[in-house]
Design an enzyme around this catalytic site. Structure first.
Site, PDB file in Angstrom:
ATOM      1  N   HIS A   1      61.433  27.384 106.444  1.00 53.35           N
ATOM      2  CA  HIS A   1      60.999  25.474 105.353  1.00 53.35           C
ATOM      3  C   HIS A   1      62.524  25.342 104.758  1.00 53.35           C
ATOM      4  O   HIS A   1      63.306  25.030 105.538  1.00 53.35           O
ATOM      5  CB  HIS A   1      61.240  27.061 103.700  1.00 53.35           C
ATOM      6  CG  HIS A   1      59.562  27.623 103.162  1.00 53.35           C
ATOM      7  ND1 HIS A   1      59.224  28.361 103.735  1.00 53.35           N
ATOM      8  CD2 HIS A   1      58.982  27.302 102.195  1.00 53.35           C
ATOM      9  CE1 HIS A   1      58.463  28.815 103.220  1.00 53.35           C
ATOM     10  NE2 HIS A   1      57.680  27.613 102.305  1.00 53.35           N
TER      11      HIS A   1
ATOM     12  N   LYS B   1      65.847  25.541  99.996  1.00 55.20           N
ATOM     13  CA  LYS B   1      64.621  26.693  99.559  1.00 55.20           C
ATOM     14  C   LYS B   1      65.751  28.037  99.247  1.00 55.20           C
ATOM     15  O   LYS B   1      66.241  28.296 100.011  1.00 55.20           O
ATOM     16  CB  LYS B   1      63.483  26.811  99.942  1.00 55.20           C
ATOM     17  CG  LYS B   1      62.977  27.964  99.497  1.00 55.20           C
ATOM     18  CD  LYS B   1      61.292  28.421 100.548  1.00 55.20           C
ATOM     19  CE  LYS B   1      60.113  29.435 100.008  1.00 55.20           C
ATOM     20  NZ  LYS B   1      59.944  29.082  98.156  1.00 55.20           N
TER      21      LYS B   1
END
Length: 243
Positions: free
Chosen positions: A131, A135
């Protein structure tokens, strides 16, 4: 449909664009600088905020009698508390680690593959998720959902972030844990890989998001579906996978 957006970061802005394209109206854009004023005018709320405010957002919706779709992860230690409040207030609620239609198809595929592979103990399971660096939680909620899908359909009993070397587990204990490697790099919306590895080959399934639109569209579709309903639901209900 009148929508309250709880969290107005990149995901909230993407949801706004897609909701407007589908003919809906945004009546509240809640961020850290404003209040819940306007929430009671909404037909539904969509929460893509941050873990430390998700519970406040969700409970405010139940108290205002507004159905809520929550895509925030990292707060699920309070899920039972929110589920109880939803029932007490006769509300409507969907919480999902990932609203992408493609990811929810991937969840179903993951469950099916886990059932098949449970018969073959020569394979071990490993997971990887990648990600963007913004995040906040690791592993991702999606990776945890994938791990839970394998656990429910196999002899695995838990998951561990990377390999739990610091706890010095026994070989038998380690064999029952699914290692999840969480990688953070720039500009990656989300990639999840589930691998079954043996001495002779590897079987993999993989989902790669190209942008945030899939997550946003799924959340808006869930919001459209839940209006007028009461109870606690999942994306299986929205996509009619239970039938």
């Amino acid at each position: 449909m009148k929508i309250a957006l709880l969290g107005y970061g990149k995901m909230g802005q993407t949801i706004e664009r897609i909701a407007l394209e589908r003919g809906h109206e945004i009546v509240l854009k809640k961020d850290e600088f404003n209040t819940y004023d306007g929430l009671s005018n909404a037909d539904v709320a969509i929460d893509f905020s941050i873990p430390m405010v998700a519970v406040s957002n969700i409970s405010s919706c139940f108290h205002a009698n507004v159905p809520v779709i929550s895509g925030t992860t990292g707060w699920l230690e309070h899920y039972d508390e929110m589920a109880t409040l939803c029932k007490e207030k006769n509300g409507a609620f969907i919480s999902s680690s990932n609203f992408s239609l493609g990811v929810n198809l991937f969840f179903e595929l993951n469950d099916y593959l886990a059932k098949m592979m449970a018969k073959f103990d020569s394979y071990r399971v490993e997971m990887e998720e990648i990600h963007h660096t913004q995040k906040l939680d690791a592993p991702s909620g999606t990776a945890i959902s994938l791990a839970k899908g394998v656990i429910a359909n196999s002899n695995y009993t838990g998951w561990a972030l990377e390999k739990p070397e610091s706890t010095h587990p026994s070989k038998s204990e380690l064999a029952k844990q699914i290692p999840i490697d969480a990688i953070r790099t720039e500009n990656v919306p989300g990639t999840h890989t589930v691998s079954y590895i043996s001495e002779v080959d590897t079987i993999e399934i993989k989902h790669t998001a190209h942008n945030r639109d899939g997550f946003a569209l799924g959340a808006v579709i869930a919001a459209e579906w839940i209006v007028g309903k009461k109870g606690i639901f999942t994306m299986k209900d929205v996509l009619n996978f239970n039938n």
